[in-house]
Design a protein around this motif. Structure first.
Motif, short mmCIF file in Angstrom:
data_model
loop_
_atom_site.label_atom_id
_atom_site.label_comp_id
_atom_site.label_asym_id
_atom_site.label_seq_id
_atom_site.Cartn_x
_atom_site.Cartn_y
_atom_site.Cartn_z
N ARG A 62 0.82 -1.21 0.00
CA ARG A 62 0.00 0.00 0.00
C ARG A 62 0.86 1.26 0.00
O ARG A 62 0.55 2.25 -0.65
CB ARG A 62 -0.95 0.00 1.21
CG ARG A 62 -2.15 -0.93 0.99
CD ARG A 62 -3.09 -0.93 2.19
NE ARG A 62 -2.53 -1.72 3.28
CZ ARG A 62 -2.33 -1.29 4.51
NH1 ARG A 62 -2.64 -0.05 4.83
NH2 ARG A 62 -1.82 -2.08 5.44
N ALA A 63 2.00 1.18 0.70
CA ALA A 63 2.83 2.38 0.83
C ALA A 63 3.59 2.70 -0.45
O ALA A 63 3.81 3.87 -0.78
CB ALA A 63 3.82 2.22 1.99
N ILE A 64 4.01 1.66 -1.20
CA ILE A 64 4.91 1.96 -2.31
C ILE A 64 4.24 1.96 -3.68
O ILE A 64 4.83 2.47 -4.64
CB ILE A 64 6.14 1.00 -2.34
CG1 ILE A 64 5.76 -0.44 -2.71
CG2 ILE A 64 6.88 1.04 -1.02
CD1 ILE A 64 6.99 -1.38 -2.79
N ASP A 65 3.02 1.43 -3.81
CA ASP A 65 2.39 1.37 -5.13
C ASP A 65 2.23 2.78 -5.71
O ASP A 65 1.57 3.63 -5.14
CB ASP A 65 1.03 0.68 -5.02
CG ASP A 65 0.41 0.40 -6.39
OD1 ASP A 65 1.15 0.31 -7.38
OD2 ASP A 65 -0.83 0.25 -6.46
N GLY A 66 2.89 3.02 -6.84
CA GLY A 66 2.79 4.32 -7.49
C GLY A 66 3.83 5.33 -7.03
O GLY A 66 3.90 6.44 -7.57
N SER A 67 4.65 4.96 -6.05
CA SER A 67 5.66 5.90 -5.52
C SER A 67 7.06 5.55 -6.02
O SER A 67 7.34 4.41 -6.35
CB SER A 67 5.69 5.83 -3.99
OG SER A 67 4.45 6.20 -3.46
N VAL A 68 7.92 6.54 -6.01
CA VAL A 68 9.33 6.29 -6.32
C VAL A 68 10.01 5.75 -5.06
O VAL A 68 9.91 6.35 -3.99
CB VAL A 68 10.03 7.58 -6.81
CG1 VAL A 68 11.53 7.34 -6.97
CG2 VAL A 68 9.42 8.04 -8.12
N VAL A 69 10.67 4.62 -5.22
CA VAL A 69 11.38 4.01 -4.09
C VAL A 69 12.84 3.77 -4.50
O VAL A 69 13.20 3.86 -5.68
CB VAL A 69 10.74 2.66 -3.68
CG1 VAL A 69 9.27 2.84 -3.34
CG2 VAL A 69 10.93 1.59 -4.75
N ALA A 70 13.66 3.46 -3.51
CA ALA A 70 15.03 2.99 -3.79
C ALA A 70 15.11 1.55 -3.33
O ALA A 70 14.46 1.15 -2.36
CB ALA A 70 16.04 3.86 -3.06
N PHE A 71 15.90 0.77 -4.04
CA PHE A 71 16.14 -0.61 -3.65
C PHE A 71 17.65 -0.80 -3.57
O PHE A 71 18.35 -0.59 -4.56
CB PHE A 71 15.52 -1.57 -4.66
CG PHE A 71 15.65 -3.01 -4.24
CD1 PHE A 71 14.78 -3.56 -3.32
CD2 PHE A 71 16.67 -3.81 -4.75
CE1 PHE A 71 14.91 -4.88 -2.91
CE2 PHE A 71 16.81 -5.13 -4.34
CZ PHE A 71 15.92 -5.66 -3.41
N GLU A 72 18.12 -1.20 -2.41
CA GLU A 72 19.58 -1.24 -2.18
C GLU A 72 20.07 -2.64 -1.89
O GLU A 72 19.43 -3.41 -1.15
CB GLU A 72 19.94 -0.32 -1.01
CG GLU A 72 21.41 -0.05 -0.87
CD GLU A 72 22.11 -0.83 0.23
OE1 GLU A 72 23.31 -0.59 0.44
OE2 GLU A 72 21.49 -1.71 0.88
#
Lengths: 146, 146
Positions: A62-72
């Motif tokens: 719910r928090a990340i759908d449609g948002s820009v995220v980073a994956f490290e």
């Protein structure tokens, strides 16, 4: 190629090769307007997109759908003071297309906490960056040529 | 105590004990309005604040001074599907007071990339959270009682 004890920027090809060797990375996102970070297992598609499985009802989905995220992803040797880190930055999208679901199923590892309402999340590889730190005395633990 | 294959929330005491055993964590912050993450070595003070050394001129110091950041440490066993992660969330502040500098010097490990204009950054432990995932078959790699 690079100064001793300094960082070396990794190119996209090196970054994707290191990502492909890793089993676990960290999703960095925003939760209730605060920075948040969560370790997860993942897969990669041919374009370098990061693929996760999670519950459709999860806070993460719910928090990340449609948002820009980073994956490290990183690998650090605290004794040798060497290591690397790679970050994929891009929009995260919950995959809803059934045909895409079928295509992703074999390439995305199962969630460690399986749920009946599992969904795939794709992080587009809009920005892929990485850096390597070579320790002063040794490269133990760091094998970029393998 | 907790369901098999499920997560267990860690209390503040457990979180701080795990943090104290780790040498490297990840600062999660915002850079040019995008999520960013950087592995760093660190120290802890008696209150559980996270302490870093970096160059005063670094992008990191400029980006996080005065901002709320997350600092994450984890240990994950990708074979056993077990592990833990701990996150400290709070305001990051570049330490400018000379007396504080002298106090922090012995407890904060040296930066792996030393610089002449080194500063300390303190992340206040406003929110300390953590979770543990116990794999279905084994707890190999995870020793919370040590």
């Amino acid at each position: 190629m690079y100064p001793e004890d300094g960082f070396r920027e990794l190119d996209r090809h090196e970054c994707l090769r290191l990502l492909a060797k890793a089993a676990v990375g960290r999703v960095v996102y925003t939760r209730h307007a605060l920075p948040a970070v969560l370790p997860v297992n993942f897969g990669l598609d041919d374009e370098g997109a990061v693929l996760l499985r999670t519950s459709a009802a999860s806070e993460l989905a719910r928090a990340i759908d449609g948002s820009v995220v980073a994956f490290e992803v990183d690998e650090v040797d605290a004794v040798a003071h060497s290591g690397w880190s790679v970050v994929v930055t891009g929009r995260a999208t919950v995959v809803t297309d059934p045909a895409a679901h079928a295509r992703l199923r074999p390439i995305v590892p199962r969630s460690w906490v399986p749920s009946p309402d599992e969904v795939f999340v794709r992080v587009a590889p809009e920005l892929v960056s990485g850096r390597e730190l070579v320790g002063g005395r040794t490269m133990y633990g760091l094998n970029l040529s393998a």
